[in-house]
Design an enzyme around this catalytic site. Sequence first.
Site, PDB file in Angstrom:
ATOM      1  CG  ASP A   1       0.538   1.992   2.652  1.00  0.00           C
ATOM      2  OD1 ASP A   1       1.500   1.152   2.377  1.00  0.00           O
ATOM      3  OD2 ASP A   1       0.335   2.669   1.846  1.00  0.00           O
TER       4      ASP A   1
ATOM      5  CD  GLU B   1      -4.889   0.962  -4.206  1.00  0.00           C
ATOM      6  OE1 GLU B   1      -5.762   2.070  -4.043  1.00  0.00           O
ATOM      7  OE2 GLU B   1      -3.730   1.479  -3.560  1.00  0.00           O
TER       8      GLU B   1
HETATM    9  C1  6A9 Z   1       0.440   8.707  -2.772  1.00  0.00           C
HETATM   10  C2  6A9 Z   1      -1.112  10.234  -4.194  1.00  0.00           C
HETATM   11  C3  6A9 Z   1      -2.659  11.515  -7.291  1.00  0.00           C
HETATM   12  C4  6A9 Z   1      -0.211   1.913  -1.581  1.00  0.00           C
HETATM   13  O1  6A9 Z   1       0.883   0.519  -5.450  1.00  0.00           O
HETATM   14  C5  6A9 Z   1       1.646   1.335  -5.003  1.00  0.00           C
HETATM   15  C6  6A9 Z   1       1.525   1.462  -3.349  1.00  0.00           C
HETATM   16  C7  6A9 Z   1       1.813   0.026  -3.033  1.00  0.00           C
HETATM   17  O2  6A9 Z   1       3.334  -0.211  -3.234  1.00  0.00           O
HETATM   18  C8  6A9 Z   1       1.728  -0.083  -1.477  1.00  0.00           C
HETATM   19  O3  6A9 Z   1       1.817  -1.307  -0.938  1.00  0.00           O
HETATM   20  N1  6A9 Z   1       0.282   1.833  -3.160  1.00  0.00           N
HETATM   21  C9  6A9 Z   1       0.260   0.275  -1.272  1.00  0.00           C
HETATM   22  O4  6A9 Z   1      -0.021   0.380   0.158  1.00  0.00           O
HETATM   23  C10 6A9 Z   1      -0.203   3.189  -3.733  1.00  0.00           C
HETATM   24  C11 6A9 Z   1       0.821   4.277  -3.082  1.00  0.00           C
HETATM   25  C12 6A9 Z   1       0.382   5.699  -3.587  1.00  0.00           C
HETATM   26  C13 6A9 Z   1       1.307   6.645  -2.673  1.00  0.00           C
HETATM   27  C14 6A9 Z   1       1.357   8.016  -3.360  1.00  0.00           C
HETATM   28  C15 6A9 Z   1       0.228   9.972  -3.893  1.00  0.00           C
HETATM   29  C16 6A9 Z   1      -1.144  10.635  -5.636  1.00  0.00           C
HETATM   30  O5  6A9 Z   1      -2.255  11.154  -5.912  1.00  0.00           O
END
Ligand code: 6A9
Length: 812
Positions: free
Chosen positions: A574, A771
């Site tokens: 991100d 994470e």
């Molecule tokens: C936000 C918030 C309850 C971010 O693991 C999933 C992703 C990855 O694919 C990505 O590489 N995560 C990483 O940079 C988490 C993404 C969450 C986005 C949604 C909403 C919800 O609050």
Amino acid sequence: KFAQLLATAAALAVGASATGSETVLINEIGRLNNQSLLWGPYKPNLYFGVRPRMPQGLWTGLMWGRAETYMDIQQLFRYTCEQGQDIHGYGWDEYDARTGGVQTIHDEGNGIDITTSFIKVPGGNHGGSWAARIKGTVRDDTPDDTKYLVHYYIAQEGLGDLEVQGEDGDGLGFEGDVTLKGSSSALGDYTVVITEGSGNHPESDHEISASRRGDRTVVRSLVLPGEHIWQAKPAVFQQLQESIQEVQQQYTDETLPPPWQIYRLKPQAGGGNVHLIQKVFEGSFEFDVIFSSASAGKELTSQDVTREIKETSEAFAQRFSSVFDLKKPYNTDKYQKFGKSMFSNLIGGIGYFQGHQLIDRSYADEYEEENEGFWDDTAEARARKAQQLEGPYELFTSVPSRPFFPRGFFWDEGFHLIPIADWDIDLTLEVVKSWYNTMDSDGWIPREQILGPEARSKVPAEFQVQYPHYANPPTLFLIIEDFMERLRGANGSAPAEKETLSQGQTLYNAHLDNLELGGDFLRKIYPLLRRQYDWFRKTQKGNIKAYDREAFSSKEAYRWKGRSETHCLTSGLDDYPRPQPPHPGELHVDLMSWVGFMTKSLINIADALGIADEIAELKKNLFAIERNLDDLHWSEKDGCYCDATIDEYEEHALVCHKGYISLFPFLVGLMKPDDAKLGKILDLVGDESHLFSPHGLRSLSKQDPLYGTEENYWRSPVWMPINYMALTQLHRIATQEGPFQGKARGLYNKLRTNLVDTVFKSWEETGFAWEQYNPETGAGQRTQHFTGWTSLVVKIMAMAPLDEAAPIRDEL
Ligand code: 6A9
């Protein structure tokens, strides 16, 4: 049992194929997968939620909480997985998608440990039967006579009947087991029994309706509008409220009955699409929920459940140590327990999601590039956006995190399936197929799938909409190529290996030597992979008209569409620093690496399938990508790969932020073992003042001016997926002839132990997988209970350390 059933079916089908038909076997695989994968804890957003892998049908969920004070019900009521509650770890200690497993929830706030044992028993033709044993054990620091209210929510969505049997003691609640009978076209006839179970019930001297006695199980049957059924907690709360109102006028503060007696449902058992079952216990308790499919014959009993739980657990332990043969120094009991938990949470996190999702197909200018307007989430801005609910879609997938991200994420899924593929290749292929079923006719798959109102309720509005020109790394290619390699490998492998494979519970496992059969899957999926590949090359194409270099006869160069000034969400990394300011002529080295990786996979698969005419074209692309990676992205000065942009003199300029992005051609396996650039890349990987830390590779170099700044999401923390890619590439280099073999060995061994030790230590201290990990302290951070790609640690423990002293030779 499924293994036996499948083996028998396979034998029959193989017999039939004497008359010529692989199709029989293939259809049989489909049927048996539908049977043995029909039920599961497929609502992973709940602490315990069982549903079938089909759009509508019967689903159930568990709720519990202490009832000592009048506030407890508000503060300690558990239903959906939440982050930051006073729960010291929860999740599956053992889980197998075909047979079941056991989950423990260390609920400190309520002073109780809950275990949910779930088992599946095959039989009949509606996906078999299942049972859940719910057990609460009061924790040591909590008084033995603590009162608990336990609710079990049973809902029938769509068409079908469900009715409570028998009299509920003149509206006074049930004294023994509660039985419901149901039927629907998909599930046939079935019975659900909630057993009386065991445990003490509180007593009271209050003059109060008998239905509020502690020993009564109360059932409240409701008919709810379809769109409200998923909102189980509000449904229970509304019923509780009505029942409180009924008693509250009758008492004063002094005469008020205890909370467990106030918060009782009003009995009303009968027909309905929602049934709330309520029990109250004093101290530890246990009861069963037993679903028996009528077509399976005999109904399950609690004795059966006891036996099945024991057998499932024994089989799991045995299978775990044969599938994940943990290597030194992790071949001890405590790492085995850790590995079981990490793996089980990953596979137990698989869910089935269904419903509409928000997609914006307007391709409006304001979404195109770095337009500020895109991030504007005022009501007016939202109204301007042409988002529409599309669907319904369905998705069978694992999730990154049950409390925080209980839905499918495209590039996460490729990593999830790496360990799962070792365990159950058929299940893996079901998940892969499910994702590719969501691809549109252009070849686009939404990056994040937020299907239906329940999934949407967890996501802030500005993140809900998906755009059909936004990509995400195509990691599922890893899995498909791996499957192909398994087919190839097994085909020529020694019998000993086949025997281990045949312990698997699926036909593909039992028949990996059958290239024809595996080939069927590949032949069907290949056109979809190709379509996705073409979509990537078309929509994410970079603009290299600006470069007047003769060498660029081929235009291979790429740019992630939809980045903003601060974020490139589509890349998955991100907030990793990118060229500033954003420029339509910029080129992203990670994206080009992914396209190169897809090309290479397609060549391998096309080769296995004998599609010769595709191969020539793909090889030409690969050649151009490999060359342009070096021409457009390699910085000799920095000794690494970099993004590129157009500078103020309209010239091609590299923008180097050393870190994960700089390693990408290496990470996806595009570098040859004797490439001199590889030496530089390994230097960067191993340099403690840049990327190497005692806890894994940092996302950004310690020397980068942006290290640890702003949101600091991908600007220093250690992330497992990239570390896993680096580790497997180090292993590849370390086990092949080449000038950097020795160096790669040392790095591989160190990185392997740093990663495992970090995740393990944090798990031991906090009870959770995280994470990401802090590069200075190793502490787990950001999302708690992140059981997605962090679970790759299981694979890492099963990778062997390399002997650095031994003469270097090919160990593969
Ligand atoms: C936000 C918030 C309850 C971010 O693991 C999933 C992703 C990855 O694919 C990505 O590489 N995560 C990483 O940079 C988490 C993404 C969450 C986005 C949604 C909403 C919800 O609050």
